[in-house]
Design a protein around this motif. Structure first.
Motif, PDB file in Angstrom:
ATOM      1  N   PHE A  71       0.693  -1.157   0.053  1.00  0.00           N
ATOM      2  CA  PHE A  71      -0.095  -0.035  -0.172  1.00  0.00           C
ATOM      3  C   PHE A  71       1.061   1.311  -0.062  1.00  0.00           C
ATOM      4  O   PHE A  71       1.844   1.438   0.409  1.00  0.00           O
ATOM      5  CB  PHE A  71      -1.033  -0.040   1.299  1.00  0.00           C
ATOM      6  N   ASN A  72       0.327   2.269  -0.873  1.00  0.00           N
ATOM      7  CA  ASN A  72       1.258   3.415  -0.756  1.00  0.00           C
ATOM      8  C   ASN A  72       0.369   4.574   0.124  1.00  0.00           C
ATOM      9  O   ASN A  72      -0.524   4.966  -0.346  1.00  0.00           O
ATOM     10  CB  ASN A  72       1.054   4.021  -2.234  1.00  0.00           C
ATOM     11  N   LYS A  73       0.997   4.434   1.242  1.00  0.00           N
ATOM     12  CA  LYS A  73       0.257   5.325   2.591  1.00  0.00           C
ATOM     13  C   LYS A  73       0.307   6.912   2.079  1.00  0.00           C
ATOM     14  O   LYS A  73       1.459   7.133   1.814  1.00  0.00           O
ATOM     15  CB  LYS A  73       0.946   5.017   3.564  1.00  0.00           C
ATOM     16  N   PHE A 101      -3.845  -6.202   8.990  1.00  0.00           N
ATOM     17  CA  PHE A 101      -3.085  -5.031   9.839  1.00  0.00           C
ATOM     18  C   PHE A 101      -1.636  -4.748   9.187  1.00  0.00           C
ATOM     19  O   PHE A 101      -1.243  -5.626   8.563  1.00  0.00           O
ATOM     20  CB  PHE A 101      -3.012  -5.579  11.266  1.00  0.00           C
ATOM     21  N   PRO A 102      -1.272  -3.536   9.498  1.00  0.00           N
ATOM     22  CA  PRO A 102       0.010  -3.100   8.878  1.00  0.00           C
ATOM     23  C   PRO A 102       1.245  -3.851   9.692  1.00  0.00           C
ATOM     24  O   PRO A 102       1.033  -4.229  10.839  1.00  0.00           O
ATOM     25  CB  PRO A 102       0.228  -1.545   9.200  1.00  0.00           C
ATOM     26  N   ILE A 103       2.313  -3.984   8.885  1.00  0.00           N
ATOM     27  CA  ILE A 103       3.483  -4.666   9.367  1.00  0.00           C
ATOM     28  C   ILE A 103       4.416  -3.573   9.601  1.00  0.00           C
ATOM     29  O   ILE A 103       4.924  -2.689   8.632  1.00  0.00           O
ATOM     30  CB  ILE A 103       4.290  -5.425   8.303  1.00  0.00           C
ATOM     31  N   GLY A 104       4.610  -3.334  10.747  1.00  0.00           N
ATOM     32  CA  GLY A 104       5.280  -1.920  11.069  1.00  0.00           C
ATOM     33  C   GLY A 104       4.547  -0.556  10.900  1.00  0.00           C
ATOM     34  O   GLY A 104       3.288  -0.848  10.912  1.00  0.00           O
ATOM     35  N   ARG A 105       5.138   0.482  11.016  1.00  0.00           N
ATOM     36  CA  ARG A 105       4.365   1.696  10.660  1.00  0.00           C
ATOM     37  C   ARG A 105       5.289   2.811   9.836  1.00  0.00           C
ATOM     38  O   ARG A 105       6.503   2.610   9.575  1.00  0.00           O
ATOM     39  CB  ARG A 105       4.003   2.308  11.947  1.00  0.00           C
ATOM     40  N   LEU A 106       4.513   3.852   9.408  1.00  0.00           N
ATOM     41  CA  LEU A 106       4.817   5.083   8.826  1.00  0.00           C
ATOM     42  C   LEU A 106       4.336   6.140   9.773  1.00  0.00           C
ATOM     43  O   LEU A 106       3.277   6.194   9.939  1.00  0.00           O
ATOM     44  CB  LEU A 106       4.992   5.022   7.142  1.00  0.00           C
ATOM     45  N   ASP A 107       5.055   7.041   9.879  1.00  0.00           N
ATOM     46  CA  ASP A 107       4.760   8.096  10.747  1.00  0.00           C
ATOM     47  C   ASP A 107       3.521   8.891  10.125  1.00  0.00           C
ATOM     48  O   ASP A 107       3.538   8.835   8.706  1.00  0.00           O
ATOM     49  CB  ASP A 107       5.831   9.357  10.982  1.00  0.00           C
ATOM     50  N   LYS A 108       2.661   9.635  10.565  1.00  0.00           N
ATOM     51  CA  LYS A 108       1.543  10.140   9.939  1.00  0.00           C
ATOM     52  C   LYS A 108       1.944  11.149   8.779  1.00  0.00           C
ATOM     53  O   LYS A 108       1.539  11.351   7.753  1.00  0.00           O
ATOM     54  CB  LYS A 108       0.806  10.980  11.061  1.00  0.00           C
ATOM     55  N   LEU A 115       3.314  -2.651   4.158  1.00  0.00           N
ATOM     56  CA  LEU A 115       2.828  -3.821   3.786  1.00  0.00           C
ATOM     57  C   LEU A 115       1.723  -4.115   4.991  1.00  0.00           C
ATOM     58  O   LEU A 115       1.917  -3.846   6.133  1.00  0.00           O
ATOM     59  CB  LEU A 115       3.875  -4.955   3.922  1.00  0.00           C
ATOM     60  N   LEU A 116       0.496  -4.727   4.381  1.00  0.00           N
ATOM     61  CA  LEU A 116      -0.572  -5.173   5.277  1.00  0.00           C
ATOM     62  C   LEU A 116      -0.717  -6.367   4.961  1.00  0.00           C
ATOM     63  O   LEU A 116      -0.568  -6.978   3.839  1.00  0.00           O
ATOM     64  CB  LEU A 116      -1.744  -4.352   5.293  1.00  0.00           C
ATOM     65  N   THR A 117      -1.189  -7.333   5.984  1.00  0.00           N
ATOM     66  CA  THR A 117      -1.556  -8.724   5.890  1.00  0.00           C
ATOM     67  C   THR A 117      -2.598  -9.359   7.149  1.00  0.00           C
ATOM     68  O   THR A 117      -2.852  -8.421   8.084  1.00  0.00           O
ATOM     69  CB  THR A 117      -0.069  -9.464   6.325  1.00  0.00           C
ATOM     70  N   ASP A 118      -2.808 -10.686   7.190  1.00  0.00           N
ATOM     71  CA  ASP A 118      -3.610 -10.971   8.172  1.00  0.00           C
ATOM     72  C   ASP A 118      -2.844 -12.183   8.714  1.00  0.00           C
ATOM     73  O   ASP A 118      -3.435 -13.007   9.264  1.00  0.00           O
ATOM     74  CB  ASP A 118      -4.935 -11.574   7.399  1.00  0.00           C
ATOM     75  N   ASP A 119      -1.616 -12.373   8.433  1.00  0.00           N
ATOM     76  CA  ASP A 119      -0.626 -13.483   8.857  1.00  0.00           C
ATOM     77  C   ASP A 119      -0.068 -12.796   9.997  1.00  0.00           C
ATOM     78  O   ASP A 119       1.095 -12.290   9.556  1.00  0.00           O
ATOM     79  CB  ASP A 119       0.164 -13.847   7.535  1.00  0.00           C
ATOM     80  N   GLY A 120      -0.256 -13.138  11.113  1.00  0.00           N
ATOM     81  CA  GLY A 120       0.504 -12.724  12.265  1.00  0.00           C
ATOM     82  C   GLY A 120       1.773 -13.255  12.220  1.00  0.00           C
ATOM     83  O   GLY A 120       2.882 -12.530  12.813  1.00  0.00           O
ATOM     84  N   ASP A 121       2.138 -14.453  11.971  1.00  0.00           N
ATOM     85  CA  ASP A 121       3.637 -14.996  12.187  1.00  0.00           C
ATOM     86  C   ASP A 121       4.556 -14.357  11.191  1.00  0.00           C
ATOM     87  O   ASP A 121       5.809 -14.051  11.571  1.00  0.00           O
ATOM     88  CB  ASP A 121       3.608 -16.526  11.644  1.00  0.00           C
ATOM     89  N   ILE A 122       4.292 -13.891  10.011  1.00  0.00           N
ATOM     90  CA  ILE A 122       5.095 -13.068   9.334  1.00  0.00           C
ATOM     91  C   ILE A 122       5.441 -11.740   9.766  1.00  0.00           C
ATOM     92  O   ILE A 122       6.459 -11.027   9.285  1.00  0.00           O
ATOM     93  CB  ILE A 122       4.424 -13.067   7.627  1.00  0.00           C
ATOM     94  N   VAL A 123       4.614 -11.233  10.051  1.00  0.00           N
ATOM     95  CA  VAL A 123       4.607  -9.773  10.837  1.00  0.00           C
ATOM     96  C   VAL A 123       5.918 -10.019  11.952  1.00  0.00           C
ATOM     97  O   VAL A 123       6.585  -9.203  11.797  1.00  0.00           O
ATOM     98  CB  VAL A 123       3.470  -9.372  11.694  1.00  0.00           C
ATOM     99  N   ASN A 124       5.982 -10.940  12.714  1.00  0.00           N
ATOM    100  CA  ASN A 124       6.932 -11.189  13.752  1.00  0.00           C
ATOM    101  C   ASN A 124       8.229 -11.239  13.181  1.00  0.00           C
ATOM    102  O   ASN A 124       9.315 -10.763  13.561  1.00  0.00           O
ATOM    103  CB  ASN A 124       6.646 -12.377  14.722  1.00  0.00           C
ATOM    104  N   LYS A 125       8.266 -11.999  12.235  1.00  0.00           N
ATOM    105  CA  LYS A 125       9.818 -12.164  11.092  1.00  0.00           C
ATOM    106  C   LYS A 125      10.082 -11.086  10.857  1.00  0.00           C
ATOM    107  O   LYS A 125      11.440 -10.489  10.846  1.00  0.00           O
ATOM    108  CB  LYS A 125       9.286 -13.316  10.320  1.00  0.00           C
ATOM    109  N   ILE A 126       9.376 -10.110   9.935  1.00  0.00           N
ATOM    110  CA  ILE A 126       9.745  -9.101   9.327  1.00  0.00           C
ATOM    111  C   ILE A 126      10.250  -8.006  10.313  1.00  0.00           C
ATOM    112  O   ILE A 126      11.053  -7.279  10.127  1.00  0.00           O
ATOM    113  CB  ILE A 126       8.509  -8.690   8.502  1.00  0.00           C
ATOM    114  N   LEU A 127       9.476  -7.983  11.561  1.00  0.00           N
ATOM    115  CA  LEU A 127       9.581  -7.046  12.489  1.00  0.00           C
ATOM    116  C   LEU A 127      11.126  -7.129  13.482  1.00  0.00           C
ATOM    117  O   LEU A 127      11.209  -6.266  13.901  1.00  0.00           O
ATOM    118  CB  LEU A 127       8.451  -6.574  13.580  1.00  0.00           C
TER     119      LEU A 127
END
Length: 272
Positions: A71-73, A101-108, A115-127
């Motif tokens: 996604f281009n926020k 839900f977003p993987i990490g964040r970008l300031d407002k 990146l956004l996903t519904d895969d909680g495991d990949i979130v932990n690996k990327i972060l």
């Protein structure tokens, strides 16, 4: 869960795509999760016979393939799943038909790839910062970029009671530069620039690992099977390297990686 093997409640919520494990722990601490009508302790394990609810709503086991979005926020959108508090949140903006839900964040005030996903495991690996996953940014500041500025930015800057890692910085214009980070401290680039007497005027993320920004602001698309395959390799390789250096265990393998079921996964949407 599909069997009687006990699973930690935070892992279950992550695997079914409800949220990341970190978010699950927060929900448990806030008393918003129940198991068979009772609020559990942190680390409680469940089986397929248990009923898990969040805010009183039952959470069922996931049956469909996971979703992975680029996604281009735009500037002004907040990377939070708390739609009750923040009206300009990323979830309502995208309005995807499934919970993501977003993987990490970008300031407002920042823009660009997230990146956004519904895969909680990949979130932990990327972060995991120790995995050295690259993130590339284009930055515009309020005054000319000098050789000394580039040298200091790339060598490490003291912020937040630490010194940032060495990183790649390249001047791209009179007041602009490119920077590639392998860590994600809070407002890191802005704080680094402030320490050196500069103010960020514009900040745009254009790459996360092998995923490049190729969308207009406000639009999203699903990752291609090629992108996801390469992403999985990067995550798997870095996870195995980290485990080998910190533990005698060596059973991290590609079998632990998520298997991707490719489709025609190209789509986009923008807010009017």
């Amino acid at each position: 869960m599909g069997n009687q093997t006990p699973t930690r409640i935070n892992k279950f919520l992550s695997e079914v795509g409800f949220c990341s494990r970190r978010k699950a722990d927060k929900l448990i601490e806030e008393g918003r999760v129940t198991i068979n009508g009772k609020i559990p302790e942190m680390g409680t394990k469940i089986t397929s016979e248990d009923e898990v609810c969040v805010d009183g709503k039952p959470i069922s086991e996931k049956k469909e393939p996971h979703v992975y979005l680029a996604f281009n926020k735009p500037v002004g959108i907040v990377c939070t799943t708390d739609t009750r508090v923040e009206k300009d949140n990323i979830i309502d903006y995208i309005n995807y038909h499934k919970r993501v839900f977003p993987i990490g964040r970008l300031d407002k005030p920042s823009e660009g790839l997230i990146l956004l996903t519904d895969d909680g495991d990949i979130v932990n690996k990327i972060l995991r910062a120790r995995n050295n996953h690259e993130k590339e940014y284009l930055v515009k500041v309020n005054r000319p970029v000098t050789i000394d500025f580039v040298k200091k930015m790339s060598s490490g800057v003291p912020i937040l009671d630490t010194v940032t890692r060495e990183c790649e910085v390249k001047k791209t214009g009179n007041n602009t530069f490119k920077i590639i980070l392998t860590q994600g401290l809070n407002r890191q680039i802005r704080r680094m620039c402030e320490y050196l007497g500069y103010e960020v005027v514009q900040l745009k993320r254009v790459r996360i690992m092998n995923i490049n920004l190729d969308l207009p602001a406000g639009e999203y698309r699903e990752l291609t099977s090629t992108e996801f395959s390469e992403l999985n390799k990067l995550i798997g390789n870095s996870s195995k390297t980290e485990e080998a250096s910190t533990s005698s265990k060596s059973n991290t393998s590609t079998t632990e990686q998520k298997k991707f079921q490719p489709k025609n996964r190209k789509r986009g949407r923008s807010k009017s």
